[in-house]
Write a protein that holds these residues in place. Structure first.
Motif, mmCIF file in Angstrom:
data_model
loop_
_atom_site.group_PDB
_atom_site.id
_atom_site.type_symbol
_atom_site.label_atom_id
_atom_site.label_comp_id
_atom_site.label_asym_id
_atom_site.label_seq_id
_atom_site.Cartn_x
_atom_site.Cartn_y
_atom_site.Cartn_z
ATOM 1 N N LEU A 1 0.681 -1.690 -0.074
ATOM 2 C CA LEU A 1 -0.148 -0.007 0.016
ATOM 3 C C LEU A 1 1.172 1.447 -0.103
ATOM 4 C CD1 LEU A 1 -2.818 1.357 0.136
ATOM 5 C CD2 LEU A 1 -2.827 1.427 2.499
ATOM 6 N N ASN B 1 1.205 3.917 -3.458
ATOM 7 C CA ASN B 1 0.375 5.415 -2.463
ATOM 8 C C ASN B 1 2.182 6.233 -2.240
ATOM 9 O OD1 ASN B 1 -1.878 5.214 -2.336
ATOM 10 N ND2 ASN B 1 -1.839 5.164 0.511
ATOM 11 N N THR C 1 0.417 7.692 4.779
ATOM 12 C CA THR C 1 -0.383 5.926 5.034
ATOM 13 C C THR C 1 0.295 5.085 6.475
ATOM 14 O OG1 THR C 1 -1.298 6.347 3.102
ATOM 15 C CG2 THR C 1 -1.048 4.165 3.118
ATOM 16 N N TYR D 1 -11.383 -4.421 0.961
ATOM 17 C CA TYR D 1 -11.163 -3.849 1.443
ATOM 18 C C TYR D 1 -9.803 -3.337 0.400
ATOM 19 C CZ TYR D 1 -9.611 1.097 3.263
ATOM 20 O OH TYR D 1 -8.860 2.023 2.575
ATOM 21 N N LEU D 2 -8.946 -4.055 0.074
ATOM 22 C CA LEU D 2 -8.094 -4.130 -1.056
ATOM 23 C C LEU D 2 -8.025 -4.014 -2.077
ATOM 24 C CD1 LEU D 2 -4.964 -6.027 1.927
ATOM 25 C CD2 LEU D 2 -4.911 -3.621 0.370
ATOM 26 N N ILE E 1 -9.886 -1.301 -3.636
ATOM 27 C CA ILE E 1 -8.882 -0.500 -3.310
ATOM 28 C C ILE E 1 -7.947 -0.466 -5.476
ATOM 29 C CG2 ILE E 1 -6.640 0.694 -3.332
ATOM 30 C CD1 ILE E 1 -7.063 0.456 -0.267
ATOM 31 N N ARG F 1 -7.984 10.442 2.976
ATOM 32 C CA ARG F 1 -8.074 9.060 2.549
ATOM 33 C C ARG F 1 -6.717 8.273 2.149
ATOM 34 N NH1 ARG F 1 -8.778 10.808 -1.532
ATOM 35 N NH2 ARG F 1 -7.436 10.405 -3.394
ATOM 36 N N LEU F 2 -6.076 8.454 2.313
ATOM 37 C CA LEU F 2 -4.483 8.137 2.581
ATOM 38 C C LEU F 2 -4.211 7.179 3.805
ATOM 39 C CD1 LEU F 2 -2.256 10.722 -0.012
ATOM 40 C CD2 LEU F 2 -3.878 8.334 -0.246
ATOM 41 N N ARG G 1 -6.693 6.983 6.049
ATOM 42 C CA ARG G 1 -7.386 5.891 6.423
ATOM 43 C C ARG G 1 -7.240 4.982 6.029
ATOM 44 N NH1 ARG G 1 -13.139 7.490 3.747
ATOM 45 N NH2 ARG G 1 -11.341 6.949 1.923
ATOM 46 N N GLN G 2 -6.572 5.111 4.716
ATOM 47 C CA GLN G 2 -6.294 3.012 4.177
ATOM 48 C C GLN G 2 -5.530 2.706 4.653
ATOM 49 O OE1 GLN G 2 -4.936 4.380 -0.430
ATOM 50 N NE2 GLN G 2 -6.712 4.682 -1.143
ATOM 51 N N THR H 1 -5.944 -0.990 6.354
ATOM 52 C CA THR H 1 -5.544 -1.901 6.096
ATOM 53 C C THR H 1 -5.007 -2.655 6.923
ATOM 54 O OG1 THR H 1 -5.048 -0.686 3.800
ATOM 55 C CG2 THR H 1 -3.560 -2.938 3.882
ATOM 56 N N MET I 1 -2.457 -3.114 -4.908
ATOM 57 C CA MET I 1 -3.121 -3.874 -3.809
ATOM 58 C C MET I 1 -3.923 -5.034 -4.338
ATOM 59 S SD MET I 1 -3.815 -0.993 -1.515
ATOM 60 C CE MET I 1 -1.335 -1.489 -2.252
#
Length: 207
Positions: A25, A29, A41, A81-82, A85, A109-110, A112-113, A117, A191
């Protein structure tokens, strides 16, 4: 000090493996948004790790380790979830995001990811629950020892994630010469690979 150095060696061995879900991840990103943005992240990942360590200290690891249902639900929510994304990235537009127009929203958002995760990986809580007791001296106050072990792990983890992010930025230089659409598709594939890694892990609950 001898025990602490052994602990550092154990953590180093744990990270001396191919990238896992969180690392993939971070790479994704970093490729898309740069190392500075991917720091959100990393912050989300480390925040989740802190909560997982706390849960392990209060016995959550034992609950997960003995409950096949809880373990499976957490694991497959993380996988879903992955994949979500990854599919979003593959189907996304070819142009880069307008970072300046929605900087705060993108940062959240970053974060939260990274947080979701990491939290959706039930192996982490079980890992901390198994790791920390090996280095705790029961004749001494436990809380300061847990604090030292936890902070040390977070520092090492954060440094390793930064290295993976830096490698992602280096890779982005080559990818962006072709098109940003290719960047999105490569990141989406990363991802989905991360989801496959999580799905492939098997765990036998303790009886």
């Amino acid at each position: 000090m001898e025990t602490y150095l052994i602990y550092l060696a154990a953590v180093a061995v744990f990270f001396a493996t191919p990238p896992g879900t969180s690392q993939l991840l971070i790479i994704s990103n970093s490729v898309r948004h740069g190392l500075r943005r991917s720091a959100y992240t990393i912050a989300g990942d480390l925040t989740a790790n802190s909560l997982q360590m706390t849960g392990a200290a209060f016995g959550l690891a034992a609950i997960i380790a003995t409950s096949a249902t809880a373990f499976i639900w957490i694991k497959w929510l993380g996988v879903a979830y992955l994949v979500w994304i990854g599919v979003q990235l593959i189907l996304s537009k070819d142009q880069p995001d307008d970072v300046t127009a929605n900087a705060s929203g993108q940062s959240f958002r970053l974060f939260r990811q990274g947080f979701v995760t990491s939290m959706a990986n039930p192996f982490s809580v079980v890992f901390f629950g198994a790791l920390f007791p090996q280095f705790i001296d029961p004749t001494m106050p436990v809380l300061p020892q847990l604090l030292v072990l936890g902070v040390t792990y977070l520092v090492v983890d954060g440094a390793i994630l930064l290295v993976w992010g830096w490698l992602g930025v280096r890779a982005a230089t080559a990818l962006k010469r072709f098109s940003f659409g290719l960047v999105n598709k490569v990141c989406g594939a990363l991802m989905i690979c991360a989801a496959a890694l999580l799905a492939s892990k098997d765990f036998q609950p303790q009886r």
